[in-house]
Scaffold this active site. Structure first.
Site, PDB file in Angstrom:
ATOM      1  N   ASP A   1      50.233 -17.127  43.004  1.00 46.74           N
ATOM      2  CA  ASP A   1      50.295 -16.285  44.204  1.00 46.74           C
ATOM      3  C   ASP A   1      49.137 -15.294  44.142  1.00 46.74           C
ATOM      4  O   ASP A   1      49.118 -14.400  43.296  1.00 46.74           O
ATOM      5  CB  ASP A   1      51.648 -15.568  44.209  1.00 46.74           C
ATOM      6  CG  ASP A   1      51.820 -14.569  45.345  1.00 46.74           C
ATOM      7  OD1 ASP A   1      50.819 -14.176  45.977  1.00 46.74           O
ATOM      8  OD2 ASP A   1      52.969 -14.153  45.590  1.00 46.74           O
ATOM      9  N   ILE A   2      48.173 -15.457  45.050  1.00 45.05           N
ATOM     10  CA  ILE A   2      47.045 -14.534  45.091  1.00 45.05           C
ATOM     11  C   ILE A   2      47.042 -13.818  46.433  1.00 45.05           C
ATOM     12  O   ILE A   2      46.876 -14.439  47.485  1.00 45.05           O
ATOM     13  CB  ILE A   2      45.696 -15.236  44.801  1.00 45.05           C
ATOM     14  CG1 ILE A   2      44.553 -14.237  44.884  1.00 45.05           C
ATOM     15  CG2 ILE A   2      45.476 -16.442  45.697  1.00 45.05           C
ATOM     16  CD1 ILE A   2      43.256 -14.709  44.296  1.00 45.05           C
ATOM     17  N   GLU A   3      47.269 -12.531  46.383  1.00 45.26           N
ATOM     18  CA  GLU A   3      47.308 -11.706  47.579  1.00 45.26           C
ATOM     19  C   GLU A   3      46.890 -10.287  47.218  1.00 45.26           C
ATOM     20  O   GLU A   3      46.842  -9.916  46.037  1.00 45.26           O
ATOM     21  CB  GLU A   3      48.694 -11.719  48.202  1.00 45.26           C
ATOM     22  CG  GLU A   3      49.806 -11.242  47.281  1.00 45.26           C
ATOM     23  CD  GLU A   3      51.180 -11.377  47.917  1.00 45.26           C
ATOM     24  OE1 GLU A   3      51.501 -10.524  48.768  1.00 45.26           O
ATOM     25  OE2 GLU A   3      51.914 -12.335  47.566  1.00 45.26           O
ATOM     26  N   LEU A   4      46.585  -9.508  48.228  1.00 42.57           N
ATOM     27  CA  LEU A   4      46.196  -8.116  48.006  1.00 42.57           C
ATOM     28  C   LEU A   4      47.446  -7.266  47.884  1.00 42.57           C
ATOM     29  O   LEU A   4      48.413  -7.444  48.624  1.00 42.57           O
ATOM     30  CB  LEU A   4      45.320  -7.625  49.164  1.00 42.57           C
ATOM     31  CG  LEU A   4      44.053  -8.439  49.414  1.00 42.57           C
ATOM     32  CD1 LEU A   4      43.314  -7.910  50.633  1.00 42.57           C
ATOM     33  CD2 LEU A   4      43.148  -8.431  48.195  1.00 42.57           C
TER      34      LEU A   4
END
Length: 255
Positions: free
Chosen positions: A136-139
């Protein structure tokens, strides 16, 4: 000087455009507040599922299966040292219910790739999912306003993905938001399948890439969990029933 009158047709067109702009702005504001979300993708995507974390508390996976849940993604870890306290129970319960599932890791911008991989693999304890692992790659946090540069993020992300693939035998899936996709994945890492979050509309990625899963709302309601979070994330698989069966077969063959 005599003023020129705007023709009625033009005036009505301008008013219509202004109204559409106001509606779009209002929808964005409601989405940001959590009061508006994409309610259902309709019959186009018949296979749907959930993703959960400790916020849903103890999950009755048999109850979710009885409501039509066909797959699940379960949060396992975050960064290098944090593990979801409900992961072990969820991992066991989803298997007993016979729901195809994958575990996911929340990628940290502040942690080394090798220790993040160690954390995730320790949580799985040699028990891979029927579905591939997910990163999971998110800001998050202050990074929403000041995102780290791709040049800093991508080497660590790629190292993590390589470690997980070596351990699992399958390429991980990349979960992402539109903002993070544009920053780190657009026209990059094309060999990885994408699980995209979009609560406003059906996703269409700018680089023409197809998505595998779509998280269309974070405000679903189902029976079978009793945590502090009353809502549950709902997702669809990006294909037909036959496509889903083929995908499961490919996961089994590669795993």
């Amino acid at each position: 000087m005599k003023s020129r009158k705007i023709p009625p047709r033009v005036l009505w067109g301008l008013l219509a455009l202004a109204l559409l702009a106001l509606l779009a702005a209002g929808r964005l504001a409601l989405a940001a507040s959590g009061l508006w979300h994409f309610t259902s993708p309709g019959k186009e995507y018949p296979v749907w599922g959930v993703d959960v974390s400790e916020y849903q508390g103890r999950v009755d996976w048999q109850a979710l299966q009885g409501q039509g849940v066909r797959f699940a993604f379960i949060r396992a870890t975050e960064g290098s040292g944090w593990q979801d306290e409900q992961f072990a129970a969820n991992w066991q319960g989803v298997r007993q219910a016979g729901i195809p599932a994958g575990a996911y890791h929340f990628f940290s911008f502040d942690s080394a790739a090798d220790t993040q991989a160690d954390n995730f693999l320790a949580a799985l304890d040699g028990q891979p999912g029927q579905l591939p692992p997910v990163v999971d790659i998110e800001l998050y946090g202050d990074y929403k306003q000041s995102p780290p540069d791709a040049e800093r993020v991508l080497p660590q992300l790629e190292e993590l993905l390589d470690r997980l693939e070596q351990a699992d035998g399958r390429k991980p899936i990349l979960y992402t938001t539109r903002a993070a996709y544009r920053l780190y994945l657009q026209d990059r890492l094309p060999e990885y399948q994408v699980w995209i979050r979009d609560i406003l509309k059906k996703p269409r990625l700018e680089d023409g890439r197809n998505w595998l899963f779509w998280q269309y709302t974070g405000r679903g309601r189902l029976e079978g969990y009793a945590g502090e979070e009353k809502f549950i994330d709902l997702n669809v698989f990006g294909g037909s029933e036959d496509d889903w069966q083929s995908y499961l077969e490919s996961c089994r063959a590669a795993g």
